[in-house]
Write a protein that holds these residues in place. Sequence first.
Motif, PDB file in Angstrom:
ATOM      1  N   VAL A 186       0.838  -1.191   0.000  1.00  0.00           N
ATOM      2  CA  VAL A 186       0.000   0.000   0.000  1.00  0.00           C
ATOM      3  C   VAL A 186       0.877   1.247   0.000  1.00  0.00           C
ATOM      4  O   VAL A 186       1.767   1.391   0.843  1.00  0.00           O
ATOM      5  CB  VAL A 186      -0.925   0.014   1.239  1.00  0.00           C
ATOM      6  N   SER A 187       0.627   2.157  -0.923  1.00  0.00           N
ATOM      7  CA  SER A 187       1.452   3.367  -1.027  1.00  0.00           C
ATOM      8  C   SER A 187       0.871   4.543  -0.258  1.00  0.00           C
ATOM      9  O   SER A 187       1.591   5.467   0.127  1.00  0.00           O
ATOM     10  CB  SER A 187       1.632   3.758  -2.498  1.00  0.00           C
ATOM     11  N   GLU A 188      -0.438   4.507  -0.022  1.00  0.00           N
ATOM     12  CA  GLU A 188      -1.092   5.594   0.708  1.00  0.00           C
ATOM     13  C   GLU A 188      -2.487   5.152   1.127  1.00  0.00           C
ATOM     14  O   GLU A 188      -2.971   4.101   0.719  1.00  0.00           O
ATOM     15  CB  GLU A 188      -1.194   6.841  -0.176  1.00  0.00           C
ATOM     16  N   GLY A 189      -3.129   5.991   1.956  1.00  0.00           N
ATOM     17  CA  GLY A 189      -4.508   5.732   2.350  1.00  0.00           C
ATOM     18  C   GLY A 189      -4.628   5.282   3.795  1.00  0.00           C
ATOM     19  O   GLY A 189      -3.684   5.364   4.586  1.00  0.00           O
ATOM     20  N   GLN A 190      -5.802   4.794   4.136  1.00  0.00           N
ATOM     21  CA  GLN A 190      -6.109   4.395   5.504  1.00  0.00           C
ATOM     22  C   GLN A 190      -5.819   2.912   5.720  1.00  0.00           C
ATOM     23  O   GLN A 190      -6.096   2.078   4.851  1.00  0.00           O
ATOM     24  CB  GLN A 190      -7.572   4.686   5.833  1.00  0.00           C
ATOM     25  N   ASN A 221       7.316   8.292   9.424  1.00  0.00           N
ATOM     26  CA  ASN A 221       6.767   9.652   9.406  1.00  0.00           C
ATOM     27  C   ASN A 221       6.199  10.007   8.030  1.00  0.00           C
ATOM     28  O   ASN A 221       6.472  11.077   7.475  1.00  0.00           O
ATOM     29  CB  ASN A 221       7.856  10.660   9.815  1.00  0.00           C
ATOM     30  N   ASN A 222       5.407   9.072   7.486  1.00  0.00           N
ATOM     31  CA  ASN A 222       4.806   9.263   6.167  1.00  0.00           C
ATOM     32  C   ASN A 222       3.387   9.805   6.317  1.00  0.00           C
ATOM     33  O   ASN A 222       2.501   9.110   6.810  1.00  0.00           O
ATOM     34  CB  ASN A 222       4.793   7.933   5.402  1.00  0.00           C
ATOM     35  N   PRO A 223       3.137  11.040   5.889  1.00  0.00           N
ATOM     36  CA  PRO A 223       1.810  11.651   6.053  1.00  0.00           C
ATOM     37  C   PRO A 223       0.745  11.044   5.154  1.00  0.00           C
ATOM     38  O   PRO A 223      -0.441  11.372   5.292  1.00  0.00           O
ATOM     39  CB  PRO A 223       2.064  13.120   5.703  1.00  0.00           C
ATOM     40  N   ASN A 224       1.140  10.172   4.245  1.00  0.00           N
ATOM     41  CA  ASN A 224       0.173   9.587   3.309  1.00  0.00           C
ATOM     42  C   ASN A 224      -0.648   8.466   3.938  1.00  0.00           C
ATOM     43  O   ASN A 224      -1.578   7.959   3.317  1.00  0.00           O
ATOM     44  CB  ASN A 224       0.899   9.044   2.072  1.00  0.00           C
ATOM     45  N   PHE A 225      -0.275   8.056   5.178  1.00  0.00           N
ATOM     46  CA  PHE A 225      -0.986   6.968   5.846  1.00  0.00           C
ATOM     47  C   PHE A 225      -1.727   7.468   7.083  1.00  0.00           C
ATOM     48  O   PHE A 225      -1.216   8.313   7.828  1.00  0.00           O
ATOM     49  CB  PHE A 225      -0.010   5.866   6.278  1.00  0.00           C
ATOM     50  N   LEU A 251     -10.119   3.046   2.717  1.00  0.00           N
ATOM     51  CA  LEU A 251      -9.406   1.947   3.360  1.00  0.00           C
ATOM     52  C   LEU A 251      -8.601   1.154   2.326  1.00  0.00           C
ATOM     53  O   LEU A 251      -9.148   0.658   1.342  1.00  0.00           O
ATOM     54  CB  LEU A 251     -10.400   1.017   4.072  1.00  0.00           C
ATOM     55  N   LYS A 252      -7.291   1.038   2.563  1.00  0.00           N
ATOM     56  CA  LYS A 252      -6.409   0.354   1.624  1.00  0.00           C
ATOM     57  C   LYS A 252      -5.773  -0.917   2.195  1.00  0.00           C
ATOM     58  O   LYS A 252      -5.277  -1.756   1.449  1.00  0.00           O
ATOM     59  CB  LYS A 252      -5.286   1.297   1.191  1.00  0.00           C
ATOM     60  N   LYS A 275      -9.032  -4.477  -3.689  1.00  0.00           N
ATOM     61  CA  LYS A 275      -8.480  -3.156  -3.404  1.00  0.00           C
ATOM     62  C   LYS A 275      -7.849  -3.037  -2.022  1.00  0.00           C
ATOM     63  O   LYS A 275      -7.107  -2.097  -1.753  1.00  0.00           O
ATOM     64  CB  LYS A 275      -9.584  -2.101  -3.536  1.00  0.00           C
ATOM     65  N   ILE A 276      -8.173  -3.982  -1.124  1.00  0.00           N
ATOM     66  CA  ILE A 276      -7.705  -3.895   0.262  1.00  0.00           C
ATOM     67  C   ILE A 276      -6.715  -5.025   0.552  1.00  0.00           C
ATOM     68  O   ILE A 276      -7.022  -6.203   0.359  1.00  0.00           O
ATOM     69  CB  ILE A 276      -8.884  -3.959   1.263  1.00  0.00           C
ATOM     70  N   ALA A 277      -5.539  -4.662   1.022  1.00  0.00           N
ATOM     71  CA  ALA A 277      -4.519  -5.655   1.382  1.00  0.00           C
ATOM     72  C   ALA A 277      -4.799  -6.201   2.774  1.00  0.00           C
ATOM     73  O   ALA A 277      -5.065  -5.432   3.711  1.00  0.00           O
ATOM     74  CB  ALA A 277      -3.141  -5.016   1.343  1.00  0.00           C
ATOM     75  N   LEU A 278      -4.749  -7.516   2.924  1.00  0.00           N
ATOM     76  CA  LEU A 278      -4.986  -8.165   4.216  1.00  0.00           C
ATOM     77  C   LEU A 278      -3.735  -8.891   4.684  1.00  0.00           C
ATOM     78  O   LEU A 278      -3.141  -9.668   3.936  1.00  0.00           O
ATOM     79  CB  LEU A 278      -6.132  -9.175   4.111  1.00  0.00           C
ATOM     80  N   ILE A 279      -3.367  -8.649   5.939  1.00  0.00           N
ATOM     81  CA  ILE A 279      -2.246  -9.345   6.565  1.00  0.00           C
ATOM     82  C   ILE A 279      -2.721  -9.868   7.919  1.00  0.00           C
ATOM     83  O   ILE A 279      -3.324  -9.126   8.702  1.00  0.00           O
ATOM     84  CB  ILE A 279      -1.039  -8.410   6.762  1.00  0.00           C
ATOM     85  N   GLY A 280      -2.469 -11.138   8.185  1.00  0.00           N
ATOM     86  CA  GLY A 280      -2.902 -11.733   9.451  1.00  0.00           C
ATOM     87  C   GLY A 280      -1.879 -12.725   9.975  1.00  0.00           C
ATOM     88  O   GLY A 280      -0.701 -12.697   9.602  1.00  0.00           O
ATOM     89  N   TYR A 281      -2.343 -13.624  10.827  1.00  0.00           N
ATOM     90  CA  TYR A 281      -1.462 -14.580  11.494  1.00  0.00           C
ATOM     91  C   TYR A 281      -1.964 -16.016  11.329  1.00  0.00           C
ATOM     92  O   TYR A 281      -3.166 -16.273  11.277  1.00  0.00           O
ATOM     93  CB  TYR A 281      -1.400 -14.284  13.000  1.00  0.00           C
TER      94      TYR A 281
END
Length: 346
Positions: A186-190, A221-225, A251-252, A275-281
Amino acid sequence: MDKKYTIKDIAKLAGVSKGTVDRVLHNRGKVSTTALDKINEVLKVIDYQPNLIARNLKNNKVYHICVLLPDPDFDPYWLPCINGIDDAKKEFKAYNVNIETHFFNPESKKSFVNTNQTVIAQAPDAVLLAPLFHKETLEVMKQYEELNIIVNTFNNQVESDVIKSFVGQDLHKSGRVAASLMSLIVSEGQIAIIHIDESVKNAVHMQEKEKGFRNYFEEKNNPNFTITTLKLKFSNIEAKLEAFLVENTNLKGIFITTSKAYQIASLLPEEKCKKIALIGYDLIHKNITHLNQGSIHFLIHQNQKRQVYLGVATLVEHFLYGKEIPQTIVLPIDIINAENASFYIS
């Protein structure tokens, strides 16, 4: 150099009787300083190593180790632990070690306490447990300490002087790893951090992962997130997630701090999954299915099978070989995607 020295050999080299050597090796009876020095010099030269296993077998001492495990029928996350226990049993079956498993309901404090009381009544030599309930764990530790029962823990870490060892991952760093992966996708967004069923037993576990995740982005310190935390209960996951998606159209990415990533993946509309990246365990079956389908991008493998095996093995090696139990064993943070998942599934 490969010669196996007998008591008779050592006695001959030291110029003393076999009985004197026997008293030194087994630390029984009185020996003169002169004889002791002669024997120790010989032991040093031949690099004598006592056969602790043979000694234990000769003494007919049976070491009793109890494993307190959350019942996999309630949560499949714990199922690989049974295989880890079985591996330890097979490895040490030739020796005088009795490894016994006791299950408790991971959703019930009462079940956790009662299972510990059952184990305490057996007065084992050592215990390995998953301390899901913080307060109750600290209380039961006092009882183990009074009975001189060694305690190892795994998966969840609890600070206590009574606990001999902890086996698991660095949760803060695993959160940072998840953040690093997210920043590559993800390059930017929520981005949403989702805790599912954040009860007392899991709160510290989840929050430490969140701290690591947030810490990574704070350092960049990336303001895009922007990062938001969402807590979901089993009873209202679908409704609350649907409302959250409506309110947060930018939401990204989603980071799920438990093994329940599949629940989020299954509820996301098809257009959102792309469109939404998911990361889990964790490599439980439902997560693997969604990983292969592309609705989960990465899973962090906590290797619970290895955790419980090492927790038991360090206790056995302490009893058989006299090895010191390490205070902490930190496992690697394995990153799993659809391309390498098959290598981790037996």
